[in-house]
Scaffold this motif. Structure first.
Motif, PDB file in Angstrom:
ATOM      1  N   ASN A  40       0.877  -1.318  -0.161  1.00  0.00           N
ATOM      2  CA  ASN A  40      -0.133   0.166   0.041  1.00  0.00           C
ATOM      3  C   ASN A  40       0.971   1.317   0.062  1.00  0.00           C
ATOM      4  OD1 ASN A  40      -2.422  -1.541   0.278  1.00  0.00           O
ATOM      5  ND2 ASN A  40      -2.236  -1.707   2.409  1.00  0.00           N
ATOM      6  N   LYS A  41       0.385   2.271  -0.595  1.00  0.00           N
ATOM      7  CA  LYS A  41       1.162   3.651  -0.573  1.00  0.00           C
ATOM      8  C   LYS A  41       1.271   4.191   0.826  1.00  0.00           C
ATOM      9  CE  LYS A  41       0.028   5.028  -5.206  1.00  0.00           C
ATOM     10  NZ  LYS A  41      -0.553   6.092  -6.245  1.00  0.00           N
ATOM     11  N   SER A  42       2.141   4.815   1.008  1.00  0.00           N
ATOM     12  CA  SER A  42       2.229   5.399   2.393  1.00  0.00           C
ATOM     13  C   SER A  42       1.446   6.745   2.545  1.00  0.00           C
ATOM     14  CB  SER A  42       3.935   5.673   2.572  1.00  0.00           C
ATOM     15  OG  SER A  42       4.062   7.031   1.682  1.00  0.00           O
ATOM     16  N   VAL A  43       1.448   7.271   3.569  1.00  0.00           N
ATOM     17  CA  VAL A  43       0.605   8.439   3.817  1.00  0.00           C
ATOM     18  C   VAL A  43       1.116   9.716   2.957  1.00  0.00           C
ATOM     19  CG1 VAL A  43      -0.300  10.312   5.183  1.00  0.00           C
ATOM     20  CG2 VAL A  43      -0.416   7.967   5.682  1.00  0.00           C
ATOM     21  N   LYS A  44       2.206   9.620   2.905  1.00  0.00           N
ATOM     22  CA  LYS A  44       3.069  10.816   2.076  1.00  0.00           C
ATOM     23  C   LYS A  44       2.794  10.347   0.507  1.00  0.00           C
ATOM     24  CE  LYS A  44       7.911  12.453   1.187  1.00  0.00           C
ATOM     25  NZ  LYS A  44       9.253  12.387   1.592  1.00  0.00           N
ATOM     26  N   GLU A  45       2.829   9.357  -0.110  1.00  0.00           N
ATOM     27  CA  GLU A  45       2.382   8.992  -1.383  1.00  0.00           C
ATOM     28  C   GLU A  45       1.193   9.282  -1.482  1.00  0.00           C
ATOM     29  OE1 GLU A  45       5.779   5.540  -2.473  1.00  0.00           O
ATOM     30  OE2 GLU A  45       3.945   5.002  -1.184  1.00  0.00           O
ATOM     31  N   GLN A  46       0.304   9.166  -0.952  1.00  0.00           N
ATOM     32  CA  GLN A  46      -1.077   9.296  -1.015  1.00  0.00           C
ATOM     33  C   GLN A  46      -1.412  10.780  -1.141  1.00  0.00           C
ATOM     34  OE1 GLN A  46      -3.347   7.178   2.190  1.00  0.00           O
ATOM     35  NE2 GLN A  46      -2.614   5.141   1.453  1.00  0.00           N
ATOM     36  N   ASN A  47      -0.800  11.446  -0.265  1.00  0.00           N
ATOM     37  CA  ASN A  47      -0.927  12.880   0.070  1.00  0.00           C
ATOM     38  C   ASN A  47      -0.250  13.822  -1.478  1.00  0.00           C
ATOM     39  OD1 ASN A  47      -2.378  13.019   2.463  1.00  0.00           O
ATOM     40  ND2 ASN A  47      -0.317  13.485   3.557  1.00  0.00           N
ATOM     41  N   ARG A  48       0.841  13.242  -1.772  1.00  0.00           N
ATOM     42  CA  ARG A  48       1.405  13.590  -2.968  1.00  0.00           C
ATOM     43  C   ARG A  48       0.149  13.374  -4.342  1.00  0.00           C
ATOM     44  NH1 ARG A  48       4.201  11.469  -7.387  1.00  0.00           N
ATOM     45  NH2 ARG A  48       5.742  12.613  -8.202  1.00  0.00           N
ATOM     46  N   ASP A  49      -0.294  11.883  -4.500  1.00  0.00           N
ATOM     47  CA  ASP A  49      -0.918  11.933  -5.594  1.00  0.00           C
ATOM     48  C   ASP A  49      -2.374  12.829  -5.144  1.00  0.00           C
ATOM     49  OD1 ASP A  49       0.749  10.051  -6.176  1.00  0.00           O
ATOM     50  OD2 ASP A  49      -0.368   8.059  -5.428  1.00  0.00           O
TER      51      ASP A  49
END
Length: 180
Positions: free
Chosen positions: A165-174
């Motif tokens: 799963n994507k990290s919170v940082k990656e989800q926020n970036r997306d």
């Protein structure tokens, strides 16, 4: 007449592009994707440009059935155009070849130009890397000077099975990029 000439030229260029994409190499020198671990080790021993020293250059990677063979030319092959190279195996089959090229012996542009002449323009290009693809191979030229061959099918199946799963940082970036 001009239409026929234009159509002929277009077909010639298109066939060259299609042919170039289909003719991507499956490896470097006599080391090819899909080789067994033993076959790859033997080919490395027989090619002095890699500086392979035998089993002490082999290690296990975290995860199931993953093996890494590393070569270093600094001691056994200082004359080589190659630097360190890595060969990654999954279930004892070679699926990634990473070849680092000595930048004091050849430059990025020369390698890039040669690859374009042989295989056509890359399918994707950015400041960090150029990438050529077909149905079975992904060939990447990365900066500063690394050439990588990847078995596309094995790599994609490993990505699919990882289910990371994507990290919170990656989800926020997306989320940020999606709002642009």
């Amino acid at each position: 007449m001009k239409k026929i000439l234009f159509l002929g030229l277009f077909l010639l260029l298109s066939s060259h592009f299609i042919f170039a994409q289909e003719s991507l190499p499956t490896g470097y020198a006599k080391i090819n994707l899909g080789m067994s671990l033993d076959s790859a080790k033997e080919a490395l021993k027989n090619d002095p440009q890699f500086g392979y020293r035998g089993d002490r250059d082999v290690s296990l990677l975290p995860g199931d059935a993953r093996i890494l063979v590393e070569t270093d030319t600094s001691i056994n092959a200082p004359y080589s155009f190659l630097d360190r190279c890595w060969f990654q195996f999954f279930e004892e089959k070679l699926y990634i070849i990473t070849v680092n090229i000595k930048s004091d012996k050849v430059d990025y542009y020369s390698v890039f130009s040669t690859l374009c002449q042989k295989y056509g323009n890359p399918s994707s290009l950015n400041p960090e890397k150029a990438e050529w693809k077909n149905d079975s191979v992904i060939m990447t030229l990365e900066r500063p000077l690394t050439l990588k061959y990847t078995d596309k099918k094995v790599f994609e199946s490993l990505l699919d099975s990882s289910n990371v799963n994507k990290s919170v940082k990656e989800q926020n970036r997306d989320s940020f990029l999606g709002g642009l």
